[in-house]
Design a protein around this motif. Structure first.
Motif, PDB file in Angstrom:
ATOM      1  N   SER A  95       0.836  -1.201   0.000  1.00  0.00           N
ATOM      2  CA  SER A  95       0.000   0.000   0.000  1.00  0.00           C
ATOM      3  C   SER A  95       0.872   1.253   0.000  1.00  0.00           C
ATOM      4  CB  SER A  95      -0.932   0.013   1.213  1.00  0.00           C
ATOM      5  OG  SER A  95      -0.216   0.277   2.394  1.00  0.00           O
ATOM      6  N   HIS A 102      -4.279  -7.923  -6.449  1.00  0.00           N
ATOM      7  CA  HIS A 102      -5.219  -6.800  -6.389  1.00  0.00           C
ATOM      8  C   HIS A 102      -6.530  -7.193  -5.728  1.00  0.00           C
ATOM      9  CE1 HIS A 102      -7.738  -8.158  -9.744  1.00  0.00           C
ATOM     10  NE2 HIS A 102      -6.619  -8.474 -10.352  1.00  0.00           N
ATOM     11  N   THR A 103      -6.941  -8.449  -5.836  1.00  0.00           N
ATOM     12  CA  THR A 103      -8.189  -8.883  -5.201  1.00  0.00           C
ATOM     13  C   THR A 103      -8.047  -8.894  -3.688  1.00  0.00           C
ATOM     14  OG1 THR A 103      -8.711 -10.219  -7.140  1.00  0.00           O
ATOM     15  CG2 THR A 103      -9.913 -10.717  -5.122  1.00  0.00           C
ATOM     16  N   ALA A 145      -5.928  -7.134  -1.988  1.00  0.00           N
ATOM     17  CA  ALA A 145      -5.780  -5.728  -1.581  1.00  0.00           C
ATOM     18  C   ALA A 145      -7.146  -5.043  -1.543  1.00  0.00           C
ATOM     19  CB  ALA A 145      -4.847  -5.002  -2.531  1.00  0.00           C
ATOM     20  N   GLU A 146      -7.958  -5.327  -2.533  1.00  0.00           N
ATOM     21  CA  GLU A 146      -9.296  -4.738  -2.586  1.00  0.00           C
ATOM     22  C   GLU A 146     -10.123  -5.150  -1.369  1.00  0.00           C
ATOM     23  OE1 GLU A 146     -12.858  -5.696  -5.493  1.00  0.00           O
ATOM     24  OE2 GLU A 146     -11.236  -4.621  -6.533  1.00  0.00           O
ATOM     25  N   ARG A 147      -9.994  -6.405  -0.983  1.00  0.00           N
ATOM     26  CA  ARG A 147     -10.713  -6.901   0.202  1.00  0.00           C
ATOM     27  C   ARG A 147     -10.282  -6.195   1.479  1.00  0.00           C
ATOM     28  NH1 ARG A 147      -9.909 -12.905  -1.576  1.00  0.00           N
ATOM     29  NH2 ARG A 147     -11.672 -13.117  -2.985  1.00  0.00           N
ATOM     30  N   GLN A 148      -9.037  -5.727   1.501  1.00  0.00           N
ATOM     31  CA  GLN A 148      -8.529  -5.015   2.675  1.00  0.00           C
ATOM     32  C   GLN A 148      -8.695  -3.506   2.544  1.00  0.00           C
ATOM     33  OE1 GLN A 148      -4.722  -6.221   4.186  1.00  0.00           O
ATOM     34  NE2 GLN A 148      -5.075  -8.357   3.707  1.00  0.00           N
ATOM     35  N   GLY A 149      -9.332  -3.065   1.487  1.00  0.00           N
ATOM     36  CA  GLY A 149      -9.591  -1.647   1.312  1.00  0.00           C
ATOM     37  C   GLY A 149      -8.410  -0.839   0.805  1.00  0.00           C
ATOM     38  N   ILE A 150      -7.414  -1.507   0.261  1.00  0.00           N
ATOM     39  CA  ILE A 150      -6.232  -0.810  -0.263  1.00  0.00           C
ATOM     40  C   ILE A 150      -6.513  -0.401  -1.702  1.00  0.00           C
ATOM     41  CG2 ILE A 150      -3.783  -1.008  -0.832  1.00  0.00           C
ATOM     42  CD1 ILE A 150      -3.643  -3.137   1.442  1.00  0.00           C
ATOM     43  N   GLU A 151      -6.445   0.889  -1.947  1.00  0.00           N
ATOM     44  CA  GLU A 151      -6.743   1.402  -3.281  1.00  0.00           C
ATOM     45  C   GLU A 151      -5.527   2.007  -3.962  1.00  0.00           C
ATOM     46  OE1 GLU A 151     -10.006   4.092  -2.921  1.00  0.00           O
ATOM     47  OE2 GLU A 151     -11.332   2.562  -2.096  1.00  0.00           O
ATOM     48  N   GLN A 152      -4.568   2.482  -3.176  1.00  0.00           N
ATOM     49  CA  GLN A 152      -3.368   3.079  -3.755  1.00  0.00           C
ATOM     50  C   GLN A 152      -2.153   2.258  -3.342  1.00  0.00           C
ATOM     51  OE1 GLN A 152      -3.252   7.226  -2.737  1.00  0.00           O
ATOM     52  NE2 GLN A 152      -4.628   7.716  -4.415  1.00  0.00           N
ATOM     53  N   PRO A 190       0.050  -4.124  -9.131  1.00  0.00           N
ATOM     54  CA  PRO A 190      -1.146  -4.893  -8.821  1.00  0.00           C
ATOM     55  C   PRO A 190      -1.487  -5.831  -9.981  1.00  0.00           C
ATOM     56  CG  PRO A 190      -1.721  -2.592  -9.217  1.00  0.00           C
ATOM     57  CD  PRO A 190      -0.238  -2.706  -9.340  1.00  0.00           C
TER      58      PRO A 190
END
Length: 112
Positions: free
Chosen positions: A48, A75-76, A78-85, A92
């Motif tokens: 992140s 990226h999946t 990361a998305e589940r953990q709310g990481i966008e950047q 990613p």
């Protein structure tokens, strides 16, 4: 020989990351070529943008820069953990990237 690493330990698992970094360095010294390091599960937190100052994130970036291998974050996960950047040193991608590396690797090691 080609080696792919999968890292699953979260950013605060100090002993695990020290061991993973030592393992990667020793593998390189032993003549292995790292096809890449795939950060999965809790390890996505290292990729992140907020973790850019984390010493383990920095160490992975330095090692990858010195030995020319990719750092890929799922990226999946990361998305589940709310990481966008993401830290720009981490790419990613999905599990397809991991499977591609696994197909060309002589060894795949998961460190969690």
């Amino acid at each position: 020989m080609n080696l792919t690493l999968i890292i699953k330990a979260g950013m605060h698992a100090d002993a695990r990351h020290r061991a993973a970094l030592r393992f990667a360095e020793q593998a390189i010294n032993d003549g292995y070529t790292l096809t890449g390091v795939f950060f999965y599960a809790d390890a996505v937190s290292l990729a992140s943008a907020a973790a850019a100052d984390n010493p383990y994130s920095q160490s992975w970036c330095e090692l990858a820069g010195q030995h020319h291998f990719d750092l890929v974050v799922c990226h999946t996960a990361a998305e589940r953990q709310g990481i966008e950047q993401f830290n720009p040193a981490f790419e990613p991608a999905g599990l397809t990237q991991l499977v591609s590396w696994m197909n060309t690797a002589d060894k795949v090691v998961t460190l969690s």
